[in-house]
Scaffold this active site. Structure first.
Site, PDB file in Angstrom:
ATOM      1  N   ASP A  51       0.841  -1.198   0.000  1.00 26.45           N
ATOM      2  CA  ASP A  51       0.000   0.000   0.000  1.00 26.45           C
ATOM      3  C   ASP A  51       0.876   1.249   0.000  1.00 26.45           C
ATOM      4  O   ASP A  51       1.555   1.539   0.975  1.00 26.45           O
ATOM      5  CB  ASP A  51      -0.895   0.010   1.251  1.00 26.45           C
ATOM      6  CG  ASP A  51      -1.823   1.210   1.259  1.00 26.45           C
ATOM      7  OD1 ASP A  51      -2.904   1.117   0.648  1.00 26.45           O
ATOM      8  OD2 ASP A  51      -1.463   2.253   1.846  1.00 26.45           O
ATOM      9  N   LYS A  81      -2.425   5.944  -4.392  1.00 29.95           N
ATOM     10  CA  LYS A  81      -3.510   6.898  -4.119  1.00 29.95           C
ATOM     11  C   LYS A  81      -3.270   8.217  -4.824  1.00 29.95           C
ATOM     12  O   LYS A  81      -2.133   8.714  -4.870  1.00 29.95           O
ATOM     13  CB  LYS A  81      -3.631   7.140  -2.602  1.00 29.95           C
ATOM     14  CG  LYS A  81      -3.659   5.864  -1.794  1.00 29.95           C
ATOM     15  CD  LYS A  81      -3.894   6.075  -0.315  1.00 29.95           C
ATOM     16  CE  LYS A  81      -3.615   4.790   0.448  1.00 29.95           C
ATOM     17  NZ  LYS A  81      -2.222   4.607   0.852  1.00 29.95           N
TER      18      LYS A  81
HETATM   19  N1  LIG Z   1      -5.250   6.532   3.591  1.00 29.62           N
HETATM   20  C1  LIG Z   1      -4.687   7.272   4.520  1.00 29.62           C
HETATM   21  O1  LIG Z   1      -4.987   8.470   4.690  1.00 29.62           O
HETATM   22  C2  LIG Z   1      -3.643   6.652   5.405  1.00 29.62           C
HETATM   23  C3  LIG Z   1      -3.256   7.284   6.599  1.00 29.62           C
HETATM   24  C4  LIG Z   1      -2.310   6.647   7.394  1.00 29.62           C
HETATM   25  C5  LIG Z   1      -1.761   5.428   6.998  1.00 29.62           C
HETATM   26  N2  LIG Z   1      -2.134   4.858   5.824  1.00 29.62           N
HETATM   27  C6  LIG Z   1      -1.567   3.571   5.361  1.00 29.62           C
HETATM   28  O2  LIG Z   1      -1.672   2.635   6.412  1.00 29.62           O
HETATM   29  C7  LIG Z   1      -0.389   2.086   6.711  1.00 29.62           C
HETATM   30  C8  LIG Z   1      -0.315   1.723   8.173  1.00 29.62           C
HETATM   31  O3  LIG Z   1      -0.653   2.843   8.975  1.00 29.62           O
HETATM   32  P1  LIG Z   1       0.327   3.450  10.040  1.00 29.62           P
HETATM   33  O4  LIG Z   1       1.727   3.253   9.607  1.00 29.62           O
HETATM   34  O5  LIG Z   1      -0.137   4.810  10.331  1.00 29.62           O
HETATM   35  O6  LIG Z   1      -0.015   2.588  11.341  1.00 29.62           O
HETATM   36  P2  LIG Z   1       0.383   1.148  11.923  1.00 29.62           P
HETATM   37  O7  LIG Z   1       0.800   0.237  10.844  1.00 29.62           O
HETATM   38  O8  LIG Z   1      -0.760   0.758  12.785  1.00 29.62           O
HETATM   39  O9  LIG Z   1       1.578   1.487  12.879  1.00 29.62           O
HETATM   40  C9  LIG Z   1       2.878   1.704  12.436  1.00 29.62           C
HETATM   41  C10 LIG Z   1       3.740   1.955  13.659  1.00 29.62           C
HETATM   42  O10 LIG Z   1       3.639   0.834  14.519  1.00 29.62           O
HETATM   43  C11 LIG Z   1       4.914   0.215  14.689  1.00 29.62           C
HETATM   44  N3  LIG Z   1       4.685  -1.225  14.624  1.00 29.62           N
HETATM   45  C12 LIG Z   1       4.284  -1.950  13.554  1.00 29.62           C
HETATM   46  N4  LIG Z   1       4.137  -3.238  13.878  1.00 29.62           N
HETATM   47  C13 LIG Z   1       4.449  -3.340  15.193  1.00 29.62           C
HETATM   48  C14 LIG Z   1       4.492  -4.428  16.103  1.00 29.62           C
HETATM   49  N5  LIG Z   1       4.192  -5.670  15.729  1.00 29.62           N
HETATM   50  N6  LIG Z   1       4.877  -4.167  17.381  1.00 29.62           N
HETATM   51  C15 LIG Z   1       5.196  -2.909  17.772  1.00 29.62           C
HETATM   52  N7  LIG Z   1       5.177  -1.843  16.953  1.00 29.62           N
HETATM   53  C16 LIG Z   1       4.799  -2.058  15.666  1.00 29.62           C
HETATM   54  C17 LIG Z   1       5.790   0.745  13.569  1.00 29.62           C
HETATM   55  O11 LIG Z   1       7.119   0.867  13.994  1.00 29.62           O
HETATM   56  P3  LIG Z   1       8.343   0.074  13.250  1.00 29.62           P
HETATM   57  O12 LIG Z   1       8.307   0.504  11.819  1.00 29.62           O
HETATM   58  O13 LIG Z   1       9.544   0.550  13.978  1.00 29.62           O
HETATM   59  O14 LIG Z   1       8.059  -1.388  13.446  1.00 29.62           O
HETATM   60  C18 LIG Z   1       5.197   2.129  13.343  1.00 29.62           C
HETATM   61  O15 LIG Z   1       5.717   3.051  14.283  1.00 29.62           O
HETATM   62  C19 LIG Z   1       0.583   3.181   6.266  1.00 29.62           C
HETATM   63  O16 LIG Z   1       1.888   2.694   6.071  1.00 29.62           O
HETATM   64  C20 LIG Z   1      -0.084   3.639   4.985  1.00 29.62           C
HETATM   65  O17 LIG Z   1       0.204   2.727   3.944  1.00 29.62           O
HETATM   66  C21 LIG Z   1      -3.094   5.439   5.037  1.00 29.62           C
END
Ligand SMILES: NC(=O)c1ccc[n+]([C@@H]2O[C@H](COP(=O)([O-])OP(=O)(O)OC[C@H]3O[C@@H](n4cnc5c(N)ncnc54)[C@H](OP(=O)(O)O)[C@@H]3O)[C@@H](O)[C@H]2O)c1
Length: 307
Positions: A51, A81
């Site tokens: 993504d 996107k």
């Molecule tokens: N459409 C939109 O507007 C929108 C907005 C936000 C996000 N997104 C998409 O959604 C994806 C995921 O969202 P997100 O990155 O905000 O949130 P997330 O995946 O819920 O959280 C990512 C954070 O959690 C940590 N993490 C991941 N797995 C972990 C685990 N098993 N244990 C402990 N910590 C963990 C990561 O750190 P480390 O990297 O150090 O592991 C990072 O700091 C994004 O990459 C993007 O592709 C879309």
């Protein structure tokens, strides 16, 4: 660990892997510079759904990681996107995204936000003197969607959808849409279950993808989640991701760390009483795109967003 379904179906008939890999690289240039390597590691770990977004600046790292992995393109599901500052130049923007990723097509193309923002190629988040995003309210998402329908017809993308849409904005979109969105990607986790939006999308055949699916430390450190994790011999993140998939949503966790990338692929089937305990944690709390001090999210009020 018993596995839940590995893929869901979009309303186009295409399969989408239930666990995707989020490729938002944050704003730290050091982490962005290493994006190809941690996205490559994710493909090696087994992710087949990536993504990205024009605005993340990771379309090229995603494309480079795909090439380096040797995994055939047709075995991968790649989402990108349309950014809000390109909503009046959609045909041009998809060509840019394809060129960035060096791909022939994307599997899913999402309108990133319902907003239309002034086009400034150097600054995708232009601001007014009050620090608010410079909106271009001469455009609207109905017109942008009509352009995305043309992108679908061109074959450059296999499906189109939206992101950050609510019941209110989806209803407004559907007044003019010829094609039903295949997906709606929104913030979703146990503290923001969005049951009404999920039911609305499900009834219409719009698949929901959860972003910020782990809920960050706010949710990952919840004591109920921790207790359930002990019961299953799993980690809190695995319990949270399993809850999502059990309710029929795709998840796209992001991690730069190989061990956590692997951990996040380890989902399991939760017993109904544990699902219920997690359902009960819902408190309509956003952890990612939260309203600012004047109650707006990127220049739109919560009412306008329908959040
Ligand atoms: N459409 C939109 O507007 C929108 C907005 C936000 C996000 N997104 C998409 O959604 C994806 C995921 O969202 P997100 O990155 O905000 O949130 P997330 O995946 O819920 O959280 C990512 C954070 O959690 C940590 N993490 C991941 N797995 C972990 C685990 N098993 N244990 C402990 N910590 C963990 C990561 O750190 P480390 O990297 O150090 O592991 C990072 O700091 C994004 O990459 C993007 O592709 C879309």
């Amino acid at each position: 660990m018993s596995l839940t379904p590995r893929s869901f179906k979009l309303n186009t008939g295409a399969s989408i892997p239930v666990i995707g890999f989020g490729a938002w690289a944050g704003r730290d240039p050091a982490i962005q510079a290493k994006a190809t390597s941690w996205i490559f590691a994710a493909i090696q770990a087994g992710y087949r759904h990536l993504d990205t977004a024009w605005i993340y600046g990771t379309e090229k790292p995603v494309g480079d990681a795909i090439k380096a992995s040797g995994v055939p393109r047709e075995k991968l599901f790649v989402t990108t996107k349309l950014p809000w500052n390109h909503t009046k130049r959609v045909q041009w923007s998809i060509d840019q995204s394809l060129k960035n990723a060096n791909l022939d097509y994307f599997d899913l193309y999402l309108m990133h936000w319902p907003h239309c923002v002034v086009h400034d190629e150097k600054e995708p988040r232009p601001r007014d003197p009050d620090g608010q995003l410079l909106l271009d309210d001469t455009g609207n998402f109905n017109e942008t969607w009509a352009e995305m329908e043309k992108v679908l017809a061109s074959g450059k993308v296999k499906a189109i959808g939206v992101s950050n849409f609510s019941i209110k904005t989806l209803e407004q979109l559907l007044t003019t849409a010829s094609i039903l969105p295949a997906a709606n990607q929104v913030e979703m986790h146990p503290y923001l279950a969005q049951n009404d939006l999920l039911a609305f999308c499900r009834e219409r055949g719009i698949l929901v993808t959860a972003y910020a699916p782990t809920g960050y430390t706010v949710v990952r450190e919840d004591t109920t989640i921790a207790e359930i994790a002990v019961k299953y011999g799993a980690t809190p993140t695995q319990i949270i991701l399993s809850w999502h998939v059990g309710r029929g949503t795709v998840v796209i966790p992001k991690s730069e760390n190989i061990e956590r990338q692997k951990e996040n692929l380890g989902i399991l089937v939760l017993q109904p009483e544990d699902t219920q305990r997690i359902d009960d944690l819902d408190r309509n709390q956003r952890v990612c795109n939260k309203p600012d001090e004047v109650g707006k999210v990127w220049g739109w009020t919560m009412d306008r967003l329908g959040w």
